[in-house]
Write an enzyme that holds these catalytic residues in place. Sequence first.
Site, PDB file in Angstrom:
ATOM      1  N   GLY A 130     -65.187 -88.423  26.907  1.00 58.01           N
ATOM      2  CA  GLY A 130     -66.579 -87.992  26.794  1.00 58.01           C
ATOM      3  C   GLY A 130     -67.569 -89.025  26.304  1.00 58.01           C
ATOM      4  N   GLU A 158     -58.973 -89.995  25.908  1.00 49.73           N
ATOM      5  CA  GLU A 158     -59.006 -89.956  27.381  1.00 49.73           C
ATOM      6  C   GLU A 158     -60.372 -90.366  27.915  1.00 49.73           C
ATOM      7  OE1 GLU A 158     -58.577 -85.784  27.969  1.00 49.73           O
ATOM      8  OE2 GLU A 158     -56.520 -85.705  27.300  1.00 49.73           O
ATOM      9  N   PRO A 159     -60.822 -91.578  27.675  1.00 46.61           N
ATOM     10  CA  PRO A 159     -62.148 -91.960  28.163  1.00 46.61           C
ATOM     11  C   PRO A 159     -62.117 -92.276  29.658  1.00 46.61           C
ATOM     12  CG  PRO A 159     -61.113 -93.805  27.056  1.00 46.61           C
ATOM     13  CD  PRO A 159     -60.139 -92.664  26.972  1.00 46.61           C
ATOM     14  N   GLY A 160     -63.182 -91.912  30.331  1.00 50.09           N
ATOM     15  CA  GLY A 160     -63.319 -92.273  31.738  1.00 50.09           C
ATOM     16  C   GLY A 160     -64.584 -93.079  31.948  1.00 50.09           C
ATOM     17  N   ARG A 161     -65.712 -92.392  31.864  1.00 56.25           N
ATOM     18  CA  ARG A 161     -67.018 -92.988  32.145  1.00 56.25           C
ATOM     19  C   ARG A 161     -67.274 -94.276  31.363  1.00 56.25           C
ATOM     20  NH1 ARG A 161     -71.569 -89.730  33.398  1.00 56.25           N
ATOM     21  NH2 ARG A 161     -70.384 -88.008  32.511  1.00 56.25           N
ATOM     22  N   TYR A 182     -76.728 -83.381  38.636  1.00 55.82           N
ATOM     23  CA  TYR A 182     -76.992 -83.276  37.183  1.00 55.82           C
ATOM     24  C   TYR A 182     -78.374 -83.779  36.804  1.00 55.82           C
ATOM     25  CZ  TYR A 182     -71.881 -83.741  37.629  1.00 55.82           C
ATOM     26  OH  TYR A 182     -70.580 -83.637  38.017  1.00 55.82           O
ATOM     27  N   CYS A 205     -80.314 -84.167  54.876  1.00 59.87           N
ATOM     28  CA  CYS A 205     -81.327 -83.134  55.108  1.00 59.87           C
ATOM     29  C   CYS A 205     -81.387 -82.111  53.981  1.00 59.87           C
ATOM     30  CB  CYS A 205     -81.043 -82.461  56.437  1.00 59.87           C
ATOM     31  SG  CYS A 205     -81.018 -83.671  57.763  1.00 59.87           S
ATOM     32  N   GLU A 206     -81.636 -82.588  52.797  1.00 63.18           N
ATOM     33  CA  GLU A 206     -81.840 -81.717  51.646  1.00 63.18           C
ATOM     34  C   GLU A 206     -82.841 -82.388  50.728  1.00 63.18           C
ATOM     35  OE1 GLU A 206     -78.785 -79.800  49.582  1.00 63.18           O
ATOM     36  OE2 GLU A 206     -77.320 -79.930  51.200  1.00 63.18           O
ATOM     37  N   TYR A 224     -67.661 -91.501  38.365  1.00 68.64           N
ATOM     38  CA  TYR A 224     -68.140 -90.303  39.041  1.00 68.64           C
ATOM     39  C   TYR A 224     -69.097 -90.653  40.173  1.00 68.64           C
ATOM     40  CZ  TYR A 224     -66.018 -88.517  34.812  1.00 68.64           C
ATOM     41  OH  TYR A 224     -65.125 -88.280  33.803  1.00 68.64           O
TER      42      TYR A 224
HETATM   43  N1  LLP Z   1     -60.498 -85.543  29.604  1.00 69.77           N
HETATM   44  C1  LLP Z   1     -60.760 -84.380  30.217  1.00 69.77           C
HETATM   45  C2  LLP Z   1     -59.876 -83.241  29.982  1.00 69.77           C
HETATM   46  C3  LLP Z   1     -61.886 -84.258  31.061  1.00 69.77           C
HETATM   47  O1  LLP Z   1     -62.159 -83.109  31.647  1.00 69.77           O
HETATM   48  C4  LLP Z   1     -62.720 -85.386  31.261  1.00 69.77           C
HETATM   49  C5  LLP Z   1     -63.896 -85.313  32.133  1.00 69.77           C
HETATM   50  C6  LLP Z   1     -62.377 -86.595  30.619  1.00 69.77           C
HETATM   51  C7  LLP Z   1     -61.276 -86.633  29.798  1.00 69.77           C
HETATM   52  C8  LLP Z   1     -63.183 -87.846  30.790  1.00 69.77           C
HETATM   53  O2  LLP Z   1     -64.500 -87.687  30.364  1.00 69.77           O
HETATM   54  P1  LLP Z   1     -65.454 -88.977  30.275  1.00 69.77           P
HETATM   55  O3  LLP Z   1     -64.891 -89.909  29.220  1.00 69.77           O
HETATM   56  O4  LLP Z   1     -65.470 -89.616  31.600  1.00 69.77           O
HETATM   57  O5  LLP Z   1     -66.768 -88.423  29.899  1.00 69.77           O
HETATM   58  N2  LLP Z   1     -68.909 -85.650  37.072  1.00 69.77           N
HETATM   59  C9  LLP Z   1     -69.585 -85.611  35.786  1.00 69.77           C
HETATM   60  C10 LLP Z   1     -68.629 -85.805  34.636  1.00 69.77           C
HETATM   61  C11 LLP Z   1     -67.492 -84.794  34.649  1.00 69.77           C
HETATM   62  C12 LLP Z   1     -66.503 -84.986  33.536  1.00 69.77           C
HETATM   63  C13 LLP Z   1     -65.309 -84.119  33.725  1.00 69.77           C
HETATM   64  N3  LLP Z   1     -64.270 -84.248  32.737  1.00 69.77           N
HETATM   65  C14 LLP Z   1     -70.685 -86.671  35.790  1.00 69.77           C
HETATM   66  O6  LLP Z   1     -70.860 -87.350  36.790  1.00 69.77           O
HETATM   67  O7  LLP Z   1     -71.407 -86.792  34.806  1.00 69.77           O
END
Ligand code: LLP
Length: 442
Positions: free
Chosen positions: A263, A297-300, A338, A366-367, A395
């Site tokens: 997150g 669990e970082p992604g973004r 979003y 077309c939106e 994402y």
């Molecule tokens: N762990 C779990 C269980 C999750 O559901 C998520 C993201 C993460 C980790 C990683 O979160 P992050 O570190 O990336 O914030 N598509 C949306 C974001 C959806 C996130 C879904 N879950 C966007 O483009 O903002």
Amino acid sequence: MNASPALKPGADTSQDPNTAELLAARPHLSMHAMDGLVLEDVPLNAVADALGTPCWVYSAGTIRARLAELRTALAGVHIHYAVKANDHLAILSLMRQGGAGADVVSLGEMRRALAAGITPDHIVFSGVGKTGSEIRAALAAGIGQINVESPAELDMISAIAHEMGATADVALRINPDVDAGTHAKITTGKADNKFGIPYDDAHTLYTRAATLPGIRPVGLALHIGSQILSMAPYRAAYARAATLIRALRESGQTVTRMDCGGGLGIGYGDAAGASPSAFAGALNGAFAGLDLQLMTEPGRWLVGPAGVLLSSVVLTKGHDRFMVLDAAMNDLVRPAMYDAWHGIVPVSAGNAVGQVVEIDVVGPVCETGDTFARSRAMPLVESGGRVAILDAGAYGAVMSSTYNARPLAPIALVDGAHWATIRARQPIEALWAGESIPDFTT
Ligand code: LLP
């Protein structure tokens, strides 16, 4: 701001950082007089010349540096990269190389992580609706941890594991009922969100888990949302988790792991993103002294800033009211989905110092929602010129669709002065490759 006479009267552009400000906040990007916008040491015009537009370009160096920074700040914490943010095999390979495991939420993500060489013991399987076949595949592969989100799922895992003669290491994902203060569509830790086990039910379920065949409860997990910039919601959620861990131990349960979720937010404008050291402070504040294996669990945060979406301006219309790009919401859906703000900068140096206008940057789909930016103060880029949409590494490509029969865009990976194509543009024919025309329609 680069105010110019072309700005509409009364336009308030003070919200929009200008090109120089956007680039100053992104050291992997720079503007050169001859080469234009350069990612690491590769001119983006060269990539666009070779691959065409739209195309994605990621910076390997940025991903490596960010992973290293996070690992240093979170010494001792196991990092499981959230594959959903960007699941390309090359990105997963960089994560493995940098010492991260993976957090996966589907069979496809699990197979991708394994295909990139991440070992099963470094994979956590999360997700609110894992199917029986996904659970079976996870157990067969020897996945290190399954995060359980409901009593029904716990029973299902127990039955499958028992039948397979396996033992599943599970963490219970609790819903701490904390507002992460982010966009409603990416908030996951409030009581009315579908995620996790209600906080007040978790103690009983953990105790029951310990009695079930095929189940070894190892700890708790939580994830309260995405694009979180303040540490306050983390502190609130972790405090609740720590309280529960103490109570579980007092009642004789074994709790060895705490999966603290992802997150961490990034700065999409010119503001700073979440700081790894502040996050480390939130973790330590809640869990120091509890002798837990912490996980995150970082992604973004790891990949978002490392990617751009390159696009060409097809035309401008409405007396510079609209800049129509060849990229669209099917490529990058975040603004449409979003209302996300992404920086948009010219790729050529000449354009970067050009006339600043207030303009809607839109795609050809077309939106009306196919809009990347509304009333954006930015240099006007005419037909044939290129722009880079910033912070598209997370994402972005993973959420692309082929809506309007638009093929998936190619992807390049830059490393220093080198770059490689890591995904070719999808051939048009691939769009209907799996389709058939039954007799009764001919
Ligand atoms: N762990 C779990 C269980 C999750 O559901 C998520 C993201 C993460 C980790 C990683 O979160 P992050 O570190 O990336 O914030 N598509 C949306 C974001 C959806 C996130 C879904 N879950 C966007 O483009 O903002």
